[in-house]
Write a protein that holds these residues in place. Structure first.
Motif, PDB file in Angstrom:
ATOM      1  N   ARG A 295     -42.571 -33.437  64.899  1.00 22.07           N
ATOM      2  CA  ARG A 295     -42.790 -32.820  66.210  1.00 22.07           C
ATOM      3  C   ARG A 295     -41.674 -31.835  66.550  1.00 22.07           C
ATOM      4  NH1 ARG A 295     -46.169 -34.707  69.979  1.00 22.07           N
ATOM      5  NH2 ARG A 295     -44.643 -34.376  71.633  1.00 22.07           N
ATOM      6  N   LEU A 296     -40.460 -32.132  66.122  1.00 22.04           N
ATOM      7  CA  LEU A 296     -39.357 -31.199  66.334  1.00 22.04           C
ATOM      8  C   LEU A 296     -39.575 -29.921  65.533  1.00 22.04           C
ATOM      9  CD1 LEU A 296     -36.305 -33.641  66.195  1.00 22.04           C
ATOM     10  CD2 LEU A 296     -37.179 -32.478  68.222  1.00 22.04           C
ATOM     11  N   LEU A 297     -40.051 -30.066  64.289  1.00 18.55           N
ATOM     12  CA  LEU A 297     -40.341 -28.892  63.462  1.00 18.55           C
ATOM     13  C   LEU A 297     -41.465 -28.053  64.075  1.00 18.55           C
ATOM     14  CD1 LEU A 297     -40.220 -30.504  59.899  1.00 18.55           C
ATOM     15  CD2 LEU A 297     -38.530 -28.953  60.896  1.00 18.55           C
ATOM     16  N   ALA A 298     -42.408 -28.728  64.725  1.00 20.24           N
ATOM     17  CA  ALA A 298     -43.535 -28.029  65.357  1.00 20.24           C
ATOM     18  C   ALA A 298     -43.142 -27.366  66.665  1.00 20.24           C
ATOM     19  CB  ALA A 298     -44.681 -29.001  65.599  1.00 20.24           C
ATOM     20  N   GLY A 299     -42.015 -27.773  67.236  1.00 23.65           N
ATOM     21  CA  GLY A 299     -41.631 -27.268  68.554  1.00 23.65           C
ATOM     22  C   GLY A 299     -42.308 -28.013  69.680  1.00 23.65           C
TER      23      GLY A 299
ATOM     24  N   GLU B 115     -31.845 -33.467  70.858  1.00 28.99           N
ATOM     25  CA  GLU B 115     -30.769 -33.740  71.810  1.00 28.99           C
ATOM     26  C   GLU B 115     -29.572 -32.856  71.504  1.00 28.99           C
ATOM     27  OE1 GLU B 115     -30.655 -36.043  75.206  1.00 28.99           O
ATOM     28  OE2 GLU B 115     -32.097 -36.246  73.582  1.00 28.99           O
ATOM     29  N   SER B 116     -29.318 -32.710  70.203  1.00 25.91           N
ATOM     30  CA  SER B 116     -28.246 -31.834  69.737  1.00 25.91           C
ATOM     31  C   SER B 116     -28.625 -31.326  68.356  1.00 25.91           C
ATOM     32  CB  SER B 116     -26.907 -32.574  69.692  1.00 25.91           C
ATOM     33  OG  SER B 116     -26.976 -33.672  68.807  1.00 25.91           O
ATOM     34  N   GLY B 117     -27.941 -30.291  67.910  1.00 24.61           N
ATOM     35  CA  GLY B 117     -28.280 -29.672  66.639  1.00 24.61           C
ATOM     36  C   GLY B 117     -29.290 -28.551  66.819  1.00 24.61           C
ATOM     37  N   VAL B 118     -29.695 -27.958  65.704  1.00 23.27           N
ATOM     38  CA  VAL B 118     -30.602 -26.809  65.771  1.00 23.27           C
ATOM     39  C   VAL B 118     -31.578 -26.833  64.598  1.00 23.27           C
ATOM     40  CG1 VAL B 118     -29.059 -25.288  64.437  1.00 23.27           C
ATOM     41  CG2 VAL B 118     -30.674 -24.288  66.071  1.00 23.27           C
ATOM     42  N   ILE B 119     -32.787 -26.338  64.837  1.00 21.68           N
ATOM     43  CA  ILE B 119     -33.810 -26.200  63.802  1.00 21.68           C
ATOM     44  C   ILE B 119     -34.234 -24.738  63.772  1.00 21.68           C
ATOM     45  CG2 ILE B 119     -36.066 -26.934  62.958  1.00 21.68           C
ATOM     46  CD1 ILE B 119     -35.726 -29.501  64.558  1.00 21.68           C
TER      47      ILE B 119
ATOM     48  N   GLY C  81     -40.175 -23.827  70.622  1.00 24.38           N
ATOM     49  CA  GLY C  81     -41.469 -24.243  71.150  1.00 24.38           C
ATOM     50  C   GLY C  81     -42.534 -24.086  70.095  1.00 24.38           C
ATOM     51  N   PRO C  82     -43.769 -24.516  70.389  1.00 27.82           N
ATOM     52  CA  PRO C  82     -44.867 -24.393  69.423  1.00 27.82           C
ATOM     53  C   PRO C  82     -45.252 -22.943  69.197  1.00 27.82           C
ATOM     54  CG  PRO C  82     -45.666 -25.210  71.535  1.00 27.82           C
ATOM     55  CD  PRO C  82     -44.178 -25.181  71.637  1.00 27.82           C
ATOM     56  N   HIS C  83     -45.807 -22.671  68.024  1.00 28.01           N
ATOM     57  CA  HIS C  83     -46.200 -21.305  67.666  1.00 28.01           C
ATOM     58  C   HIS C  83     -47.216 -21.390  66.527  1.00 28.01           C
ATOM     59  CE1 HIS C  83     -45.905 -17.147  66.156  1.00 28.01           C
ATOM     60  NE2 HIS C  83     -45.432 -16.844  67.356  1.00 28.01           N
ATOM     61  N   PRO C  84     -48.184 -20.459  66.467  1.00 24.71           N
ATOM     62  CA  PRO C  84     -49.177 -20.491  65.384  1.00 24.71           C
ATOM     63  C   PRO C  84     -48.578 -20.382  63.988  1.00 24.71           C
ATOM     64  CG  PRO C  84     -49.909 -19.043  67.159  1.00 24.71           C
ATOM     65  CD  PRO C  84     -48.492 -19.407  67.470  1.00 24.71           C
TER      66      PRO C  84
ATOM     67  N   LEU D 154     -47.429 -25.752  57.251  1.00 24.78           N
ATOM     68  CA  LEU D 154     -48.442 -26.658  57.784  1.00 24.78           C
ATOM     69  C   LEU D 154     -47.826 -28.051  57.856  1.00 24.78           C
ATOM     70  CD1 LEU D 154     -51.389 -26.965  58.719  1.00 24.78           C
ATOM     71  CD2 LEU D 154     -51.976 -27.592  56.360  1.00 24.78           C
ATOM     72  N   LEU D 155     -47.824 -28.636  59.055  1.00 26.50           N
ATOM     73  CA  LEU D 155     -47.218 -29.938  59.295  1.00 26.50           C
ATOM     74  C   LEU D 155     -48.332 -30.979  59.377  1.00 26.50           C
ATOM     75  CD1 LEU D 155     -44.767 -28.727  62.093  1.00 26.50           C
ATOM     76  CD2 LEU D 155     -44.394 -28.746  59.620  1.00 26.50           C
TER      77      LEU D 155
END
Length: 261
Positions: A55-59, A64-68, A77-80, A159-160
């Motif tokens: 879900r974090l990868l999907a946005g 809480e901390s860190g970055v993707i 956030g989510p994106h196509p 694709l997740l």
């Protein structure tokens, strides 16, 4: 698969508050680089944070901390450009197969430009003749194919897949695994699969990420060097399956409290 890094997870933590108002550490210090075009599986015991990570990868959630990052840009956030397939497919029951696949195009405002692709994707997932059929009229495996086509028609770079085969019978599951591999090879889409099934992860993946129990951490990342197409009954396959099961068992073992008296 190239060596180019598509997505990167850097020092990610995720906590939340449960129904009893207790703070739960879902993920702790997650670091992972995902290569463009690879098939990556994430396995681990229930509650280790696999779906949270997806879900974090999907946005759909934020750390809480860190970055993707995706292609060097932070995911906010989510994106196509990141398709997401849920365990139950989540098709719209009032729409036909064809119209379900079209929903992503309509949401992006590009339906007229790309509507001719719908037939191509229906053919790609092997559902010719089912265009006007509703979700309740098809099997679970067919519904998952529709959900995958609905995501892929947006041409995502990744694709997740959140246990899309978890509720299927063994025969349907094996059939869908082969279809996913076929789509992966044809579209060259990076695929990230969450699964409880070690055999499935081994059959599909270039690499397998093993996660330990809460707080979820990456215990080990295993490169799968078996040649494709893979034979599930081959000795090499079964030896590697046993090895991953052992590693998964060790990762799932909660250390005993030590007392000094």
């Amino acid at each position: 698969m190239s060596n180019e890094i598509l997505m990167e997870i850097k020092s990610v933590d995720r906590t939340y508050v449960d129904a009893n108002n207790h703070t739960v550490d879902a993920l702790k210090d997650i670091n992972l680089s995902i290569r463009r075009g690879e098939f990556l599986s994430i396995i681990g015991p229930s509650g280790c944070g696999k779906t949270t990570l997806l879900r974090l990868l999907a946005g759909l959630d934020v750390p809480e901390s860190g970055v993707i990052t995706l292609e060097g840009e932070e995911i906010k956030g989510p994106h196509p450009d990141r398709g997401y397939v849920f365990q139950q497919g989540s098709l719209f029951p009032w729409l036909t197969v064809e119209k379900n696949i079209a929903t992503g195009l309509k949401a992006r405002g590009v339906y007229k430009k790309h509507k001719n692709e719908i037939a191509q994707y229906i053919n790609m997932i092997g559902l010719d003749g089912f265009e006007e059929v509703f979700p309740h009229q098809i099997s679970g495996g067919m519904a998952q194919r529709v959900a995958i086509a609905r995501s892929l028609i947006n041409h995502p770079v990744a694709l997740l897949l959140d246990e899309p085969m978890g509720a299927l019978d063994a025969f349907t599951r094996a059939d869908l695994q082969d279809k996913i591999l076929e789509l992966w090879k044809k579209n060259e889409t990076t695929m990230i699969l969450v699964t409880h099934d070690v055999e499935e992860a081994l059959y599909l993946s270039d690499r397998v990420v093993i996660m330990s129990p809460r707080p979820g951490k990456i215990s080990e990342i295993i490169n799968i060097s078996l040649p494709r197409p893979r034979q599930k009954n081959s000795q090499d396959f079964m030896v590697m399956r046993s090895s991953i099961l052992e590693k998964l068992h060790l990762a799932s073992t909660i250390p005993q409290v030590e007392y000094n008296i």
